[in-house]
Design a protein around this motif. Sequence first.
Motif, short mmCIF file in Angstrom:
data_model
loop_
_atom_site.label_atom_id
_atom_site.label_comp_id
_atom_site.label_asym_id
_atom_site.label_seq_id
_atom_site.Cartn_x
_atom_site.Cartn_y
_atom_site.Cartn_z
N MET A 11 75.04 64.92 -9.27
CA MET A 11 75.65 66.03 -10.00
C MET A 11 76.05 67.11 -9.01
N ALA A 12 77.16 67.76 -9.27
CA ALA A 12 77.66 68.80 -8.39
C ALA A 12 77.44 70.16 -9.04
N GLU A 13 77.27 71.16 -8.22
CA GLU A 13 77.16 72.52 -8.72
C GLU A 13 78.55 72.99 -9.11
N ILE A 14 78.68 73.55 -10.30
CA ILE A 14 79.96 74.07 -10.76
C ILE A 14 80.01 75.55 -10.39
N VAL A 15 81.06 75.94 -9.69
CA VAL A 15 81.25 77.32 -9.28
C VAL A 15 82.42 77.89 -10.06
N ASP A 16 82.21 78.99 -10.78
CA ASP A 16 83.31 79.62 -11.51
C ASP A 16 84.45 79.88 -10.55
N PHE A 17 85.67 79.50 -10.96
CA PHE A 17 86.81 79.64 -10.08
C PHE A 17 87.97 80.18 -10.85
N PRO A 18 88.56 81.24 -10.47
CA PRO A 18 88.09 82.11 -9.38
C PRO A 18 87.01 83.05 -9.90
N PRO A 19 86.12 83.48 -9.02
CA PRO A 19 85.09 84.43 -9.45
C PRO A 19 85.68 85.74 -9.96
N SER A 20 86.86 86.09 -9.50
CA SER A 20 87.53 87.31 -9.93
C SER A 20 89.00 86.99 -10.18
N PRO A 21 89.57 87.43 -11.31
CA PRO A 21 90.97 87.12 -11.60
C PRO A 21 91.95 87.86 -10.68
N THR A 22 91.46 88.82 -9.90
CA THR A 22 92.34 89.60 -9.02
C THR A 22 92.16 89.24 -7.55
N ARG A 24 92.70 87.79 -3.98
CA ARG A 24 93.82 87.37 -3.13
C ARG A 24 93.49 86.02 -2.50
N PRO A 25 94.50 85.26 -2.04
CA PRO A 25 94.22 83.94 -1.44
C PRO A 25 93.18 83.99 -0.32
N GLU A 26 93.26 85.00 0.54
CA GLU A 26 92.29 85.10 1.64
C GLU A 26 90.87 85.25 1.11
N GLN A 27 90.72 86.02 0.03
CA GLN A 27 89.41 86.21 -0.56
C GLN A 27 88.90 84.92 -1.19
#
Length: 85
Positions: A11-22, A24-27
Amino acid sequence: MMTKTEEQRPMAEIVDFPPSPTMRPEQAVGTCLKTRWSQFLGIGITEAGEFEVVNSDMTAERALWLVKWAERWAMGLDEVEEVEG
């Protein structure tokens, strides 16, 4: 119903993506660097409007499986199966 192959996968850990709707790609990339993923699939659009995929060592079938899993997560379908299962 899981196939024998799916049952054997860890089983894999699910990470909310993106953590923030704002974010930037670098973040977003920086956030990905903080994880302990064993496989990675990045999908994006370049500044020139080109579709681009970056992935770690995996088969095309595995990459498609990850995309389909992400699609089910985004649609909330993975939670429905857990409740009904």
